[in-house]
Motif scaffolding. Structure first.
Motif, PDB file in Angstrom:
ATOM      1  N   VAL A  15      10.423 169.415 -44.337  1.00 11.12           N
ATOM      2  CA  VAL A  15       9.726 168.460 -43.478  1.00 11.12           C
ATOM      3  C   VAL A  15       8.791 169.245 -42.471  1.00 11.12           C
ATOM      4  O   VAL A  15       9.527 170.111 -41.910  1.00 11.12           O
ATOM      5  CB  VAL A  15      10.820 167.625 -42.853  1.00 11.12           C
ATOM      6  CG1 VAL A  15       9.642 166.463 -42.164  1.00 11.12           C
ATOM      7  CG2 VAL A  15      11.540 166.810 -43.809  1.00 11.12           C
ATOM      8  N   THR A  22      12.291 160.022 -39.242  1.00  7.92           N
ATOM      9  CA  THR A  22      11.878 159.472 -40.466  1.00  7.92           C
ATOM     10  C   THR A  22      11.051 158.289 -40.300  1.00  7.92           C
ATOM     11  O   THR A  22      10.117 157.965 -41.107  1.00  7.92           O
ATOM     12  CB  THR A  22      13.215 158.758 -40.934  1.00  7.92           C
ATOM     13  OG1 THR A  22      14.173 159.843 -41.026  1.00  7.92           O
ATOM     14  CG2 THR A  22      13.065 158.052 -42.095  1.00  7.92           C
ATOM     15  N   LEU A  25       7.721 159.420 -40.722  1.00  6.29           N
ATOM     16  CA  LEU A  25       7.102 159.720 -41.975  1.00  6.29           C
ATOM     17  C   LEU A  25       6.919 158.297 -42.763  1.00  6.29           C
ATOM     18  O   LEU A  25       5.724 158.370 -43.485  1.00  6.29           O
ATOM     19  CB  LEU A  25       8.412 160.180 -42.791  1.00  6.29           C
ATOM     20  CG  LEU A  25       8.698 161.945 -42.635  1.00  6.29           C
ATOM     21  CD1 LEU A  25       9.975 162.331 -42.954  1.00  6.29           C
ATOM     22  CD2 LEU A  25       7.703 162.644 -43.200  1.00  6.29           C
ATOM     23  N   ASN A 173      13.900 162.200 -45.109  1.00 12.35           N
ATOM     24  CA  ASN A 173      12.782 162.958 -45.093  1.00 12.35           C
ATOM     25  C   ASN A 173      12.353 163.507 -46.566  1.00 12.35           C
ATOM     26  O   ASN A 173      11.108 163.635 -46.730  1.00 12.35           O
ATOM     27  CB  ASN A 173      13.010 164.028 -44.102  1.00 12.35           C
ATOM     28  CG  ASN A 173      13.309 163.557 -42.863  1.00 12.35           C
ATOM     29  OD1 ASN A 173      12.959 162.358 -42.591  1.00 12.35           O
ATOM     30  ND2 ASN A 173      13.543 164.427 -41.899  1.00 12.35           N
TER      31      ASN A 173
END
Length: 442
Positions: A15, A22, A25, A173
């Motif tokens: 990542v 998260t 993301l 992730n």
């Protein structure tokens, strides 16, 4: 005993430090998807129980988009399942063979380009496989794919003692990065399918002006359908995000063996020199060029399969080059099947025959042999119509008109024009790669 080099491979899904959580993301993924819900999409066709090839055979070649839609739908479903279970979607490609165990707990990747073999085992966080477990699973894959593994190793001695081992978590992730990557692949696959349509139009473009105009209009319509399909696929991916991105609480143990760099490509090529020599002489194509195309297309992976799909050592597409060669050699107006193209001799025959068709039919009006060779290599990847576009001032795909311009230029200028003007970067790189690889086999 030849030394096998170990290579520690960091996960390609590490990542980025610029993404803190998260939720961030998922926010990025939402941004990536923004705007697709408002776009028009085509109505999906009903699915068939038949296999891809059998379904295609039962339809007229003009219904190509239905075959594409089913093929890509099957690919998308498989991709989503892999992301859900593994956190990433590793699938076969031109240069990489990928196989999963029946219980989907282990995976083998055989990379002919990087000379790397990777065994991955999925397990509970505290249940890492023992050395004996790894050895047992490796041997199981080796026995299941004996011919492929022999071709890959080509006499090199390997030992799991020299392998590098890495563990990583299957977390959200990882999955979100895989989903973002899946969206990028959908867009790339649309480009590849457009290229394939352009190659399929080559035969009509070589005919009279009226036929060429009809082919050009049909090509534009089919490209528009592919763009609609891209929208629908990305919408479907967005709708699947929450389902496939849940936490697994599992880990993957990744065991990597790297073979020595150097002469492996030539060793693998030696398995096919007899068939290549036979078909090169038959179709008047230099064996060094056939080897260079094979090297560039698959790195001598006999089970190569691209997303288009194209098959085998020379990456023959059943519905374009496969149809042309079937008509030329066997007077059959039908695509070739995947099992047929996985037979080494058949694949080399089809690929070499297609080079012959490009050289002696589609590009036959180009007088200088070297200029024609440059155009033939580019056309093997992207089609003769796209080669013509480089030289026609009105962006026309008319091959006859382009040949007049090409004939007024020296070969070195033709090469420069192709490298600068081909419509896809992949084809520009392809031309360079083939010409460089050919020097290895002269």
């Amino acid at each position: 005993m030849k030394k096998v080099l170990a290579l520690t491979i960091a996960s390609q899904f590490v990542v980025s430090t610029a993404i803190a959580s998260t939720s961030a993301l998922f926010g990025e993924l939402s941004k990536e998807m923004q705007g697709y819900d408002s776009k028009a999409q085509s109505t999906p066709e009903s699915s068939s129980e038949q296999s891809e090839f059998e379904q295609f055979k039962a339809q007229h070649l003009g219904e190509y988009e239905e075959f594409v839609e089913q093929h890509l739908a099957e690919y998308d479903a498989f991709r989503d399942e892999l992301i859900k279970e593994w956190g990433e979607a590793k699938v076969a490609s031109q240069t990489e063979y990928v196989s999963y165990s029946e219980d989907n707990r282990s995976r083998l990747e055989v990379d002919f380009e990087r000379n790397e073999i990777v065994l991955s085992i999925r397990h509970e966080g505290e249940g890492a496989p023992s050395k004996s477990d790894v050895q047992k699973e490796f041997e199981r894959f080796r026995k299941a794919e004996t011919a492929l593994m022999q071709t890959f190793f080509s006499g090199e001695q390997v030992s799991l003692e020299q392998a590098s081992i890495q563990d990583y978590d299957i977390d959200r992730n990882l999955k979100v990065n895989a989903i973002i990557d899946a969206k990028a692949k959908i867009k790339q696959q649309t480009v590849e399918q457009k290229q394939l349509l352009e190659k399929k139009a080559d035969e009509q473009l070589a005919l009279d002006e009226e036929s060429a105009q009809v082919a050009t209009e049909k090509l534009a319509q089919d490209k528009a359908k592919l763009e609609q399909l891209e929208v629908k696929r990305i919408q479907n991916l967005a709708q699947s995000v929450r389902q496939i991105a849940g936490q697994n609480d599992e880990k993957v143990t990744r065991v990597t063996i790297k073979l020595p760099q150097g002469s492996l490509a030539k060793k693998r090529a030696s398995n096919y020199t007899g068939d290549i020599a036979k078909h090169s002489e038959r179709f008047k194509i230099d064996s060094s060029l056939v080897l260079a195309v094979m090297h560039t297309e698959s790195h001598f992976n006999p089970l190569a399969k691209s997303h288009i799909p194209a098959y085998g050592l020379m990456q023959v597409v059943p519905t374009s080059a496969g149809v042309d060669v079937n008509r030329f050699l066997f007077k059959i107006d039908a695509p070739m099947s995947a099992p047929y193209l996985y037979v080494v001799n058949n694949n080399i025959e089809a690929g070499t025959a297609y080079l012959h068709l490009l050289n002696d039919r589609y590009l036959s009006r180009i007088k200088d042999p070297l200029s024609r060779k440059y155009c033939m290599i580019a056309a093997y990847n992207t089609g003769a119509g796209n080669v013509a576009r480089v030289f026609n001032t009105n962006d026309s795909r008319n091959i006859r008109e382009a040949a007049k311009i090409i004939n007024s230029m020296p070969p070195e200028r033709v090469l420069e024009a192709l490298q600068a003007g081909l419509p896809y970067d992949e084809t520009k790189h392809y031309l360079k790669k083939v010409l460089a690889a050919e020097k290895l086999y002269i």
